[in-house]
Design an enzyme around this catalytic site. Structure first.
Site, mmCIF file in Angstrom:
data_model
loop_
_atom_site.group_PDB
_atom_site.id
_atom_site.type_symbol
_atom_site.label_atom_id
_atom_site.label_comp_id
_atom_site.label_asym_id
_atom_site.label_seq_id
_atom_site.Cartn_x
_atom_site.Cartn_y
_atom_site.Cartn_z
ATOM 1 N N GLU A 114 -0.960 17.212 -1.610
ATOM 2 C CA GLU A 114 -1.836 17.475 -2.737
ATOM 3 C C GLU A 114 -3.206 16.837 -2.525
ATOM 4 O O GLU A 114 -3.323 15.780 -1.913
ATOM 5 C CB GLU A 114 -1.190 16.974 -4.031
ATOM 6 C CG GLU A 114 0.017 17.842 -4.374
ATOM 7 C CD GLU A 114 0.759 17.412 -5.629
ATOM 8 O OE1 GLU A 114 1.348 18.287 -6.272
ATOM 9 O OE2 GLU A 114 0.760 16.223 -5.964
ATOM 10 N N CYS A 127 -9.948 13.225 -3.835
ATOM 11 C CA CYS A 127 -8.871 12.309 -3.478
ATOM 12 C C CYS A 127 -8.018 12.994 -2.408
ATOM 13 O O CYS A 127 -7.376 14.007 -2.648
ATOM 14 C CB CYS A 127 -8.068 11.993 -4.732
ATOM 15 S SG CYS A 127 -6.758 10.826 -4.428
ATOM 16 N N CYS A 134 5.327 8.993 2.270
ATOM 17 C CA CYS A 134 4.851 7.655 2.633
ATOM 18 C C CYS A 134 6.052 6.858 3.112
ATOM 19 O O CYS A 134 7.137 6.993 2.560
ATOM 20 C CB CYS A 134 4.212 6.984 1.413
ATOM 21 S SG CYS A 134 3.352 5.444 1.803
ATOM 22 N N CYS A 138 6.470 1.615 -2.694
ATOM 23 C CA CYS A 138 5.969 0.908 -3.879
ATOM 24 C C CYS A 138 6.704 1.460 -5.094
ATOM 25 O O CYS A 138 6.780 2.677 -5.280
ATOM 26 C CB CYS A 138 4.467 1.089 -4.002
ATOM 27 S SG CYS A 138 3.610 0.517 -2.520
ATOM 28 N N CYS A 141 5.115 4.040 -7.637
ATOM 29 C CA CYS A 141 4.366 5.175 -7.084
ATOM 30 C C CYS A 141 5.292 6.364 -6.841
ATOM 31 O O CYS A 141 6.329 6.227 -6.191
ATOM 32 C CB CYS A 141 3.700 4.752 -5.780
ATOM 33 S SG CYS A 141 2.906 6.112 -4.910
ATOM 34 N N CYS A 367 -3.670 9.366 -10.211
ATOM 35 C CA CYS A 367 -3.301 8.426 -9.173
ATOM 36 C C CYS A 367 -1.806 8.134 -9.165
ATOM 37 O O CYS A 367 -1.247 7.753 -10.191
ATOM 38 C CB CYS A 367 -3.988 7.115 -9.503
ATOM 39 S SG CYS A 367 -5.033 6.536 -8.236
HETATM 40 N N1 SAH Z 1 -1.239 4.227 0.112
HETATM 41 C C1 SAH Z 1 -2.522 3.783 -0.301
HETATM 42 C C2 SAH Z 1 -3.375 4.872 -0.908
HETATM 43 C C3 SAH Z 1 -2.707 5.851 -1.835
HETATM 44 S S1 SAH Z 1 -2.252 5.292 -3.451
HETATM 45 C C4 SAH Z 1 -2.403 2.624 -1.236
HETATM 46 O O1 SAH Z 1 -1.301 2.331 -1.672
HETATM 47 O O2 SAH Z 1 -3.417 1.992 -1.500
HETATM 48 C C5 SAH Z 1 -3.789 5.160 -4.332
HETATM 49 C C6 SAH Z 1 -3.763 4.138 -5.479
HETATM 50 O O3 SAH Z 1 -2.950 4.613 -6.569
HETATM 51 C C7 SAH Z 1 -3.157 2.814 -5.073
HETATM 52 O O4 SAH Z 1 -3.898 1.739 -5.579
HETATM 53 C C8 SAH Z 1 -1.804 2.884 -5.718
HETATM 54 O O5 SAH Z 1 -1.269 1.613 -5.870
HETATM 55 C C9 SAH Z 1 -2.118 3.575 -7.021
HETATM 56 N N2 SAH Z 1 -0.961 4.127 -7.700
HETATM 57 C C10 SAH Z 1 0.190 4.573 -7.161
HETATM 58 N N3 SAH Z 1 1.031 5.031 -8.116
HETATM 59 C C11 SAH Z 1 0.391 4.867 -9.286
HETATM 60 C C12 SAH Z 1 0.724 5.191 -10.642
HETATM 61 N N4 SAH Z 1 1.866 5.785 -10.937
HETATM 62 N N5 SAH Z 1 -0.172 4.904 -11.603
HETATM 63 C C13 SAH Z 1 -1.365 4.345 -11.280
HETATM 64 N N6 SAH Z 1 -1.740 4.040 -10.032
HETATM 65 C C14 SAH Z 1 -0.876 4.291 -9.042
HETATM 66 FE FE1 SF4 Z 2 2.618 4.656 -0.248
HETATM 67 FE FE2 SF4 Z 2 2.361 4.980 -2.894
HETATM 68 FE FE3 SF4 Z 2 2.642 2.529 -1.894
HETATM 69 FE FE4 SF4 Z 2 0.347 3.869 -1.492
HETATM 70 S S1 SF4 Z 2 1.160 3.174 -3.463
HETATM 71 S S2 SF4 Z 2 1.533 2.709 0.039
HETATM 72 S S3 SF4 Z 2 1.140 5.979 -1.300
HETATM 73 S S4 SF4 Z 2 4.183 4.193 -1.777
#
Ligand code: SAH
Ligand code: SF4
Length: 392
Positions: A114, A127, A134, A138, A141, A367
């Site tokens: 996406e 974005c 991934c 996390c 996420c 995000c």
């Molecule tokens: N993998 C990288 C970039 C992609 S995520 C990283 O983790 O930085 C982009 C941003 O969105 C990151 O700061 C991540 O922590 C945040 N993010 C992920 N899931 C989210 C959610 N459900 N609500 C708000 N921010 C989120």
């Molecule tokens: Fe991967 Fe989501 Fe963690 Fe970013 S926030 S490193 S996309 S699992």
């Protein structure tokens, strides 16, 4: 192949590569030069040809060799024989009530990623995804619940920028006055995937985005977000030169281990050390600390104060992200009052306007909500199989 099968005819006619035409999109200038030479471009002309073709592809947005009018006709034919200018395919395009656009894009192998375009008053941000899924997990996420399928190629990464420019109608029109206000003015590597686990492809793609003879985005308008892959952080400044954002999200190792499990490998102190010595950090180029606001998990006043203390001495901006919920998520968004109180402490410590407005929530484009439909479908089929006790 036995040699007697090669007739003189076959040897003199330029042959197509057995693996099919090469996509020029995503090749660095040097790789393109090599590819042109391999296809029969005389070596002494190759650099000039790269310059010409580069402008057609990345400045004018052209996809058809036949229209490259400053090249000789037979050379255009040679290019068409050996190369393509191909982007990932847009499968669906959704537009949110707030103007956010989400593209579901299909790449080779049938995988999907996406891409989200977010229009704002003074800018338009794309974005971009760097991986299908991934490897990291996390816990807040949505992408993290999807297994890594593969790294995107440099062509698939820069291709996301190009297909968004197609959709926005933003390639320059010959002869038209130069319009300096761009719809797509910024790129953030905040889509699916961990960009620092796909370093070379992300680097090559961003180099293409910044090249002054093409898309020409300033390095100050590109931001790479990482969960904290410490050994690769310095390379971001040295080899890409873009802005850096860190998914910080917690102020103790105990909580960060749970939210961002890569913290077990590179804990907060090591991450901060890498940021303190980050070559590019300065007051005009601050490191962004992203901090997702999770109700009752990381959002106390004590967290806010610890955060300020931890980042002391690092040229920093703080970006508070209200948690974007997704089906089955194990967290809730902090209340608006809590977010305001947290923001207030940060504001009083000298950091300005830190709350990120969620965009495109109605189309699951915010995000951390990204997850490709095919992988989702696959997972639910697996779940169904588990529920019904069947396998496979
Ligand atoms: N993998 C990288 C970039 C992609 S995520 C990283 O983790 O930085 C982009 C941003 O969105 C990151 O700061 C991540 O922590 C945040 N993010 C992920 N899931 C989210 C959610 N459900 N609500 C708000 N921010 C989120
Ligand atoms: Fe991967 Fe989501 Fe963690 Fe970013 S926030 S490193 S996309 S699992």
């Amino acid at each position: 192949m036995p040699t007697d099968a090669i007739t003189p005819d076959v040897l003199t006619v330029p042959r197509k590569r057995p693996e099919g035409p090469v996509n020029l999109v995503g090749l660095t200038r040097e790789a393109m030069r090599q590819a042109l030479i391999a296809a029969g471009t005389p070596e002494r002309q190759a650099r000039m040809r790269v310059g010409q073709i580069w402008q057609w592809i990345y400045h004018w947005g052209l996809r058809d060799f036949a229209a490259m009018t400053n090249l000789a006709k037979d050379y255009r034919a040679l290019l068409a024989e050996n190369f393509v200018i191909a982007l990932p395919e847009v499968v669906t395009r959704q537009v949110s009530g707030d103007g956010t656009r989400k593209y579901l894009v299909r790449i080779a192998g049938g995988h999907e990623v996406e891409v989200v375009y977010i229009p704002e008053e003074d800018r338009g941000t794309l974005c971009v995804s760097s991986q299908v899924g991934c490897t990291l997990t996390c816990s807040f996420c949505h992408t993290g619940t999807q297994k890594l399928v593969r790294n995107l190629t440099a062509g698939e990464i820069i291709g996301q920028v190009m297909l968004a420019r197609d959709d926005l109608g933003e390639w320059p029109v010959p002869g038209a006055p130069k319009d300096e206000t761009r719809l797509l003015s910024n790129v953030v590597l905040m889509g699916m995937g961990e960009p620092l686990y796909n370093f070379e492809n992300v680097r090559d793609a961003m180099k293409i985005a910044m090249d002054p003879e093409g898309i020409a985005l300033s390095r100050r308008r590109i931001t790479l977000s990482t969960s904290g892959v410490v050994p690769e952080i310095a390379r971001t400044a040295e080899e890409i030169g873009c802005q850096l954002a860190i998914s910080f999200h917690a102020t103790t190792d105990e909580v960060r281990d749970r939210l961002v499990p890569i913290n077990k490998r590179w804990p907060i102190a090591e991450l901060l050390d890498a940021l303190r010595t980050y070559p590019k950090a300065s007051n005009s180029e601050r490191i962004t600390f992203e901090y997702v606001m999770l109700d009752g998990v990381n959002d106390t006043d004590a967290d806010a104060r610890r955060l300020i203390k931890l980042i002391e001495g690092i040229p920093a901006k703080i970006n508070l992200i209200p948690f974007n919920e997704w089906p089955g998520a194990p967290y809730r968004r902090s209340t608006p009052a809590r977010i305001r109180a947290f923001a207030d402490i940060i504001y009083k410590a000298g950091y300005a306007s830190p709350i990120r407005t969620p965009r495109g929530e109605d189309i699951m484009a915010a995000c951390g909500q990204l997850k490709s439909a095919t992988e989702r479908a696959r997972k639910s089929r697996a779940q169904i199989a588990a529920e019904t006790g069947t396998s496979g």
